[in-house]
Design a protein around this motif. Sequence first.
Motif, PDB file in Angstrom:
ATOM      1  N   GLY A  27       4.992  -8.746  -0.695  1.00 22.27           N
ATOM      2  CA  GLY A  27       3.557  -9.401   0.153  1.00 22.27           C
ATOM      3  C   GLY A  27       2.525  -9.516  -0.590  1.00 22.27           C
ATOM      4  N   VAL A  28       1.791  -8.702  -1.083  1.00 22.34           N
ATOM      5  CA  VAL A  28       0.409  -8.300  -1.588  1.00 22.34           C
ATOM      6  C   VAL A  28       0.463  -9.291  -3.041  1.00 22.34           C
ATOM      7  N   GLU A  29       1.340  -8.942  -4.053  1.00 23.75           N
ATOM      8  CA  GLU A  29       1.480 -10.329  -5.037  1.00 23.75           C
ATOM      9  C   GLU A  29       1.710 -11.112  -5.036  1.00 23.75           C
ATOM     10  N   MET A  30       2.555 -11.407  -3.718  1.00 27.95           N
ATOM     11  CA  MET A  30       3.002 -13.143  -3.778  1.00 27.95           C
ATOM     12  C   MET A  30       1.208 -13.687  -3.212  1.00 27.95           C
ATOM     13  N   VAL A  31       0.313 -12.565  -1.874  1.00 22.35           N
ATOM     14  CA  VAL A  31      -0.856 -13.826  -1.593  1.00 22.35           C
ATOM     15  C   VAL A  31      -1.706 -13.646  -2.786  1.00 22.35           C
ATOM     16  N   LEU A  32      -1.249 -12.922  -3.742  1.00 23.78           N
ATOM     17  CA  LEU A  32      -2.642 -13.003  -4.940  1.00 23.78           C
ATOM     18  C   LEU A  32      -2.391 -13.691  -5.542  1.00 23.78           C
ATOM     19  N   SER A  33      -0.429 -13.867  -5.789  1.00 25.27           N
ATOM     20  CA  SER A  33       0.118 -15.549  -7.044  1.00 25.27           C
ATOM     21  C   SER A  33      -0.927 -16.511  -6.288  1.00 25.27           C
TER      22      SER A  33
ATOM     23  N   MET B 215      -1.680  -1.904   1.057  1.00 25.60           N
ATOM     24  CA  MET B 215      -0.867  -1.036   2.443  1.00 25.60           C
ATOM     25  C   MET B 215      -1.442  -2.068   3.907  1.00 25.60           C
ATOM     26  N   LEU B 216      -1.971  -3.102   3.121  1.00 28.82           N
ATOM     27  CA  LEU B 216      -2.152  -4.543   4.449  1.00 28.82           C
ATOM     28  C   LEU B 216      -1.220  -5.117   4.261  1.00 28.82           C
ATOM     29  N   THR B 217      -1.731  -5.955   4.936  1.00 28.11           N
ATOM     30  CA  THR B 217      -0.344  -7.438   5.983  1.00 28.11           C
ATOM     31  C   THR B 217      -0.595  -8.691   5.328  1.00 28.11           C
ATOM     32  N   VAL B 218       0.682  -8.697   4.353  1.00 28.92           N
ATOM     33  CA  VAL B 218       0.351 -10.745   3.710  1.00 28.92           C
ATOM     34  C   VAL B 218      -1.490 -10.716   4.613  1.00 28.92           C
ATOM     35  N   GLU B 219      -1.304 -11.312   6.301  1.00 29.48           N
ATOM     36  CA  GLU B 219      -2.172 -11.697   6.656  1.00 29.48           C
ATOM     37  C   GLU B 219      -3.568 -11.471   6.001  1.00 29.48           C
ATOM     38  N   GLU B 220      -4.130  -9.917   6.227  1.00 26.63           N
ATOM     39  CA  GLU B 220      -5.240  -9.291   5.745  1.00 26.63           C
ATOM     40  C   GLU B 220      -5.219  -8.837   4.110  1.00 26.63           C
ATOM     41  N   ALA B 221      -4.292  -9.255   3.079  1.00 28.66           N
ATOM     42  CA  ALA B 221      -4.678  -9.561   2.043  1.00 28.66           C
ATOM     43  C   ALA B 221      -5.246 -10.802   1.629  1.00 28.66           C
ATOM     44  N   TRP B 222      -4.835 -11.789   2.729  1.00 26.83           N
ATOM     45  CA  TRP B 222      -5.135 -12.766   1.867  1.00 26.83           C
ATOM     46  C   TRP B 222      -6.324 -13.920   3.460  1.00 26.83           C
ATOM     47  N   MET B 223      -6.885 -12.868   3.771  1.00 26.70           N
ATOM     48  CA  MET B 223      -8.146 -13.165   3.963  1.00 26.70           C
ATOM     49  C   MET B 223      -9.656 -12.588   3.376  1.00 26.70           C
TER      50      MET B 223
ATOM     51  N   VAL C 157       6.098  -7.854   3.299  1.00 27.94           N
ATOM     52  CA  VAL C 157       7.673  -8.107   2.597  1.00 27.94           C
ATOM     53  C   VAL C 157       7.939  -7.002   2.098  1.00 27.94           C
ATOM     54  N   ASN C 158       8.973  -6.493   2.363  1.00 27.35           N
ATOM     55  CA  ASN C 158       9.502  -5.036   1.855  1.00 27.35           C
ATOM     56  C   ASN C 158      10.177  -5.461   0.250  1.00 27.35           C
ATOM     57  N   CYS C 159      11.093  -4.464   0.237  1.00 28.17           N
ATOM     58  CA  CYS C 159      11.176  -4.469  -1.603  1.00 28.17           C
ATOM     59  C   CYS C 159      12.691  -5.551  -1.977  1.00 28.17           C
ATOM     60  N   GLY C 160      13.686  -5.398  -0.567  1.00 25.11           N
ATOM     61  CA  GLY C 160      13.966  -6.452  -0.773  1.00 25.11           C
ATOM     62  C   GLY C 160      13.701  -8.276  -0.279  1.00 25.11           C
ATOM     63  N   HIS C 161      12.277  -8.440  -0.031  1.00 22.34           N
ATOM     64  CA  HIS C 161      11.848  -9.688  -0.329  1.00 22.34           C
ATOM     65  C   HIS C 161      11.998 -10.116   1.574  1.00 22.34           C
ATOM     66  N   ARG C 162      12.406  -9.119   2.191  1.00 22.39           N
ATOM     67  CA  ARG C 162      12.001  -9.447   3.723  1.00 22.39           C
ATOM     68  C   ARG C 162      10.840  -9.541   3.950  1.00 22.39           C
ATOM     69  N   ALA C 163      10.501 -10.486   4.963  1.00 25.65           N
ATOM     70  CA  ALA C 163       9.492 -10.765   6.018  1.00 25.65           C
ATOM     71  C   ALA C 163       9.719 -10.289   7.138  1.00 25.65           C
ATOM     72  N   GLN C 164       8.752  -9.345   7.740  1.00 18.70           N
ATOM     73  CA  GLN C 164       8.782  -8.795   9.238  1.00 18.70           C
ATOM     74  C   GLN C 164       7.536  -8.717   9.543  1.00 18.70           C
ATOM     75  N   THR C 165       7.655  -9.286  11.117  1.00 17.16           N
ATOM     76  CA  THR C 165       6.019  -9.177  11.737  1.00 17.16           C
ATOM     77  C   THR C 165       6.073  -8.048  12.403  1.00 17.16           C
ATOM     78  N   PHE C 166       4.589  -7.438  13.119  1.00 11.88           N
ATOM     79  CA  PHE C 166       4.983  -6.194  13.483  1.00 11.88           C
ATOM     80  C   PHE C 166       3.957  -7.093  14.742  1.00 11.88           C
ATOM     81  N   GLU C 167       3.330  -6.064  16.199  1.00 11.52           N
ATOM     82  CA  GLU C 167       2.550  -5.566  16.878  1.00 11.52           C
ATOM     83  C   GLU C 167       2.062  -4.752  16.768  1.00 11.52           C
ATOM     84  N   GLN C 168       0.207  -3.965  16.768  1.00 13.07           N
ATOM     85  CA  GLN C 168      -0.415  -3.182  16.649  1.00 13.07           C
ATOM     86  C   GLN C 168       0.132  -2.496  18.322  1.00 13.07           C
ATOM     87  N   ALA C 169       0.534  -0.739  17.187  1.00 11.39           N
ATOM     88  CA  ALA C 169       1.380   0.006  19.034  1.00 11.39           C
ATOM     89  C   ALA C 169       0.308   0.837  19.322  1.00 11.39           C
TER      90      ALA C 169
END
Length: 227
Positions: A59-65, A7-15, A153-165
């Motif tokens: 996305g999290v799997e890619m970060v852990l790699s 549920m974390l973002t790529v950035e959060e997972a990396w940090m 990063v969704n199941c199709g390996h598409r990375a999408q950014t979003f802002e806090q709503a």
Amino acid sequence: GVAVSPMLTVEEAWMLCSVARTIDPDAYLAVGHVPSTGADESFPGGFTIRGEKAPNRIGVEMVLSMFGAVSEGGTVPAWNDLLEQVRAKTIQSAWVTAGYPTPERSWCDEATAATFEELSCLVVQDLFESPLSNRATWCLPAVGFAERSGTWVNCGHRAQTFEQAIRPPAGVWPEGRFFWNLLGREGLYDPESIRKQIAESSASFAVLSGEVPSIGLDLRLQQVAVT
């Protein structure tokens, strides 16, 4: 050991991984629990409802790699692998991030939570109370999807950014801000700067160094283009 929630973002997972490896260079990293409602449902026209209900597992799997968290078989450790490490007593403390929006039914049952009872320290970061949080040494708040910003990063390996709503409840820090401060970063949390740092460190994320269009970027196609 650290369970990095999908549920974390790529950035959060990396940090989070950076914080963990700063505390312990050998910290065991695994993808957190991946919620699922069963098999995928496909419909005419190619539309599919995925049984997996995690926006950023890939996305999290890619970060852990990036952090070398890959088994001999070439796979990234999953939630069940972390549980096995705890049962084998090779892990003395754990940080479990969750953030699953299911207050009516806990994602972690009593039997699973009991696995963590003998740890010297258990940190649980979640949206709602659970059998696991009831056993935690420290409970930290999590936020919902609309209360965070970053990249999935969704199941199709598409990375999408979003802002806090929307803002989280008073006194609750989004995970990104919390990890940002733990890393000693100054100023307000800036996911774009983290995203660029990730892109500079990984060929898999290299395309994210620039502007990401609203429809996102297919990371697999971008990697082929680079190679």
